[in-house]
Design a protein around this motif. Structure first.
Motif, PDB file in Angstrom:
ATOM      1  N   ALA A 222      13.183 -50.030 -30.697  1.00  0.00           N
ATOM      2  CA  ALA A 222      14.631 -50.240 -30.791  1.00  0.00           C
ATOM      3  C   ALA A 222      14.975 -51.222 -31.909  1.00  0.00           C
ATOM      4  O   ALA A 222      15.891 -50.990 -32.711  1.00  0.00           O
ATOM      5  N   THR A 223      14.232 -52.333 -31.968  1.00  0.00           N
ATOM      6  CA  THR A 223      14.506 -53.342 -32.991  1.00  0.00           C
ATOM      7  C   THR A 223      14.276 -52.788 -34.384  1.00  0.00           C
ATOM      8  O   THR A 223      15.035 -53.084 -35.324  1.00  0.00           O
ATOM      9  N   LEU A 224      13.250 -51.969 -34.544  1.00  0.00           N
ATOM     10  CA  LEU A 224      12.939 -51.381 -35.845  1.00  0.00           C
ATOM     11  C   LEU A 224      14.099 -50.528 -36.355  1.00  0.00           C
ATOM     12  O   LEU A 224      14.497 -50.633 -37.520  1.00  0.00           O
ATOM     13  N   PHE A 225      14.668 -49.704 -35.501  1.00  0.00           N
ATOM     14  CA  PHE A 225      15.776 -48.853 -35.924  1.00  0.00           C
ATOM     15  C   PHE A 225      17.065 -49.649 -36.120  1.00  0.00           C
ATOM     16  O   PHE A 225      17.879 -49.327 -36.981  1.00  0.00           O
ATOM     17  N   GLN A 226      17.227 -50.703 -35.340  1.00  0.00           N
ATOM     18  CA  GLN A 226      18.419 -51.531 -35.477  1.00  0.00           C
ATOM     19  C   GLN A 226      18.445 -52.272 -36.817  1.00  0.00           C
ATOM     20  O   GLN A 226      19.516 -52.550 -37.361  1.00  0.00           O
TER      21      GLN A 226
ATOM     22  N   ILE B 243       0.145 -42.582 -40.519  1.00  0.00           N
ATOM     23  CA  ILE B 243       0.912 -43.686 -41.098  1.00  0.00           C
ATOM     24  C   ILE B 243       1.473 -44.544 -39.976  1.00  0.00           C
ATOM     25  O   ILE B 243       1.641 -44.090 -38.843  1.00  0.00           O
ATOM     26  N   ALA B 244       1.765 -45.790 -40.305  1.00  0.00           N
ATOM     27  CA  ALA B 244       2.429 -46.678 -39.361  1.00  0.00           C
ATOM     28  C   ALA B 244       3.930 -46.410 -39.390  1.00  0.00           C
ATOM     29  O   ALA B 244       4.491 -46.086 -40.445  1.00  0.00           O
ATOM     30  N   ILE B 245       4.569 -46.552 -38.237  1.00  0.00           N
ATOM     31  CA  ILE B 245       6.019 -46.391 -38.187  1.00  0.00           C
ATOM     32  C   ILE B 245       6.666 -47.715 -38.546  1.00  0.00           C
ATOM     33  O   ILE B 245       6.472 -48.725 -37.862  1.00  0.00           O
ATOM     34  N   GLU B 246       7.410 -47.714 -39.634  1.00  0.00           N
ATOM     35  CA  GLU B 246       8.090 -48.912 -40.097  1.00  0.00           C
ATOM     36  C   GLU B 246       9.336 -48.502 -40.875  1.00  0.00           C
ATOM     37  O   GLU B 246       9.512 -47.330 -41.213  1.00  0.00           O
ATOM     38  N   ALA B 247      10.197 -49.462 -41.142  1.00  0.00           N
ATOM     39  CA  ALA B 247      11.386 -49.166 -41.937  1.00  0.00           C
ATOM     40  C   ALA B 247      10.971 -48.926 -43.381  1.00  0.00           C
ATOM     41  O   ALA B 247      10.187 -49.700 -43.945  1.00  0.00           O
ATOM     42  N   PRO B 248      11.476 -47.870 -44.020  1.00  0.00           N
ATOM     43  CA  PRO B 248      11.147 -47.645 -45.429  1.00  0.00           C
ATOM     44  C   PRO B 248      11.614 -48.823 -46.281  1.00  0.00           C
ATOM     45  O   PRO B 248      12.590 -49.503 -45.938  1.00  0.00           O
ATOM     46  N   PRO B 249      10.937 -49.082 -47.393  1.00  0.00           N
ATOM     47  CA  PRO B 249      11.285 -50.243 -48.219  1.00  0.00           C
ATOM     48  C   PRO B 249      12.641 -50.135 -48.899  1.00  0.00           C
ATOM     49  O   PRO B 249      13.227 -51.146 -49.288  1.00  0.00           O
ATOM     50  N   THR B 250      13.155 -48.902 -49.081  1.00  0.00           N
ATOM     51  CA  THR B 250      14.468 -48.715 -49.692  1.00  0.00           C
ATOM     52  C   THR B 250      15.262 -47.707 -48.856  1.00  0.00           C
ATOM     53  O   THR B 250      14.732 -47.080 -47.939  1.00  0.00           O
ATOM     54  N   ALA B 251      16.531 -47.557 -49.201  1.00  0.00           N
ATOM     55  CA  ALA B 251      17.386 -46.601 -48.493  1.00  0.00           C
ATOM     56  C   ALA B 251      17.257 -45.184 -49.056  1.00  0.00           C
ATOM     57  O   ALA B 251      17.908 -44.262 -48.554  1.00  0.00           O
ATOM     58  N   SER B 252      16.427 -45.021 -50.069  1.00  0.00           N
ATOM     59  CA  SER B 252      16.256 -43.693 -50.660  1.00  0.00           C
ATOM     60  C   SER B 252      15.648 -42.729 -49.650  1.00  0.00           C
ATOM     61  O   SER B 252      14.762 -43.095 -48.880  1.00  0.00           O
ATOM     62  N   VAL B 253      16.143 -41.502 -49.642  1.00  0.00           N
ATOM     63  CA  VAL B 253      15.575 -40.478 -48.766  1.00  0.00           C
ATOM     64  C   VAL B 253      14.798 -39.436 -49.566  1.00  0.00           C
ATOM     65  O   VAL B 253      14.543 -38.332 -49.085  1.00  0.00           O
TER      66      VAL B 253
END
Length: 261
Positions: A228-232, A173-183
């Motif tokens: 860094a930007t992705l996590f920020q 999978i690609a590393i990206e921000a999940p579409p929602t805050a759900s875990v």
């Protein structure tokens, strides 16, 4: 102009400076077998695309955590730019900061360069430098610029590759921000993404909090590296992001040497 080269375990980054201004930056996958000629074929085209010529380069400075890559880069500087490359951490380019750890010779060149750069950003203040690379590192830099130690954790991509390699049925999978805050993921891909992304956010939050508590003084959190930007975006963990922190550290070391000479 100055050509600064930072060789990491995954990528080598090249930056072209006029005085303190970064005019252009390029990156290529690290390969310790790449010859000086191969570097120049690649670099010559990029210089021309930016409106420069190799004759514009009057100095080269290198930092590397891959010792076997150094010889060909030194040959690149000598053969194609007509200069002897300066090596960060070796005379006449000392670090200019104290390495206050048990084994100062083991401090990675990139981490020392980051310390130099962070000191220029926030002098007279404690700094926490976080670098997202092959490894994720967190480093404490004192108000006087001294390197005071830190943490080494597996890098995000490295962890994901190990997971996929060890579990036959898990997809890449690609590393990206999940579409929602759900875990709570509803399929395999979303569960993996949540585990990687929010898992690293939680690790960063925990380690930053522990380091701040141990240091016990206000500090500036500076991050570098492509992720860094992705996590920020979702977590707002850092006070500042500088994607060129290591290259800027090399630039500062070069000018520091020029001042001392």
């Amino acid at each position: 102009m100055l050509l600064a080269i930072d060789v990491g375990n995954t990528n080598a980054k090249f930056g072209l400076f006029r005085d303190t201004e970064l005019l252009a930056r390029w990156r290529i996958a690290t390969d310790d077998r790449r010859t000086a000629d191969e570097y120049m074929v690649w670099l010559d085209q990029l210089l021309r695309l930016e409106g420069h010529d190799r004759a514009d380069v009057g100095a080269v400075i290198i930092s590397t955590v891959v010792p076997r890559a150094l010889h060909n880069l030194q040959l690149l500087a000598h053969k194609y730019f007509g200069v002897d490359a300066l090596i960060a951490g070796r005379a006449p380019v000392g670090w200019g900061i104290a390495l206050k750890v048990a084994e100062p010779q083991s401090v990675g060149a990139d981490r020392a360069c980051n310390a130099v750069s962070a000191q220029a950003i926030a002098p007279d203040k404690d700094k926490l430098v976080i670098s997202f690379g092959t490894a994720t590192t967190l480093d404490h830099i004192g108000p006087d610029g001294a390197y005071l130690g830190g943490i080494i954790a597996p890098g995000v991509n490295l962890s994901l590759e190990a997971l996929v390699a060890a579990a036959a049925k898990l997809p890449r999978i690609a590393i990206e921000a999940p579409p929602t805050a759900s875990v709570i993921g509803r399929n395999t891909e979303s569960q993996m993404l949540i585990g990687v992304y929010w898992g690293y956010v939680s690790m960063m939050e925990g380690l930053i909090a522990r380091m701040k508590a141990e240091i016990g003084k206000p500090l500036s959190v500076i991050a570098t590296g492509g992720l860094a930007t992705l996590f920020q975006e979702q977590a707002h963990l850092f006070d500042r992001i500088d994607p060129d922190l290591t290259l800027n550290g090399l630039m500062h070391l070069y000018h520091q040497r020029a001042t001392e000479a």
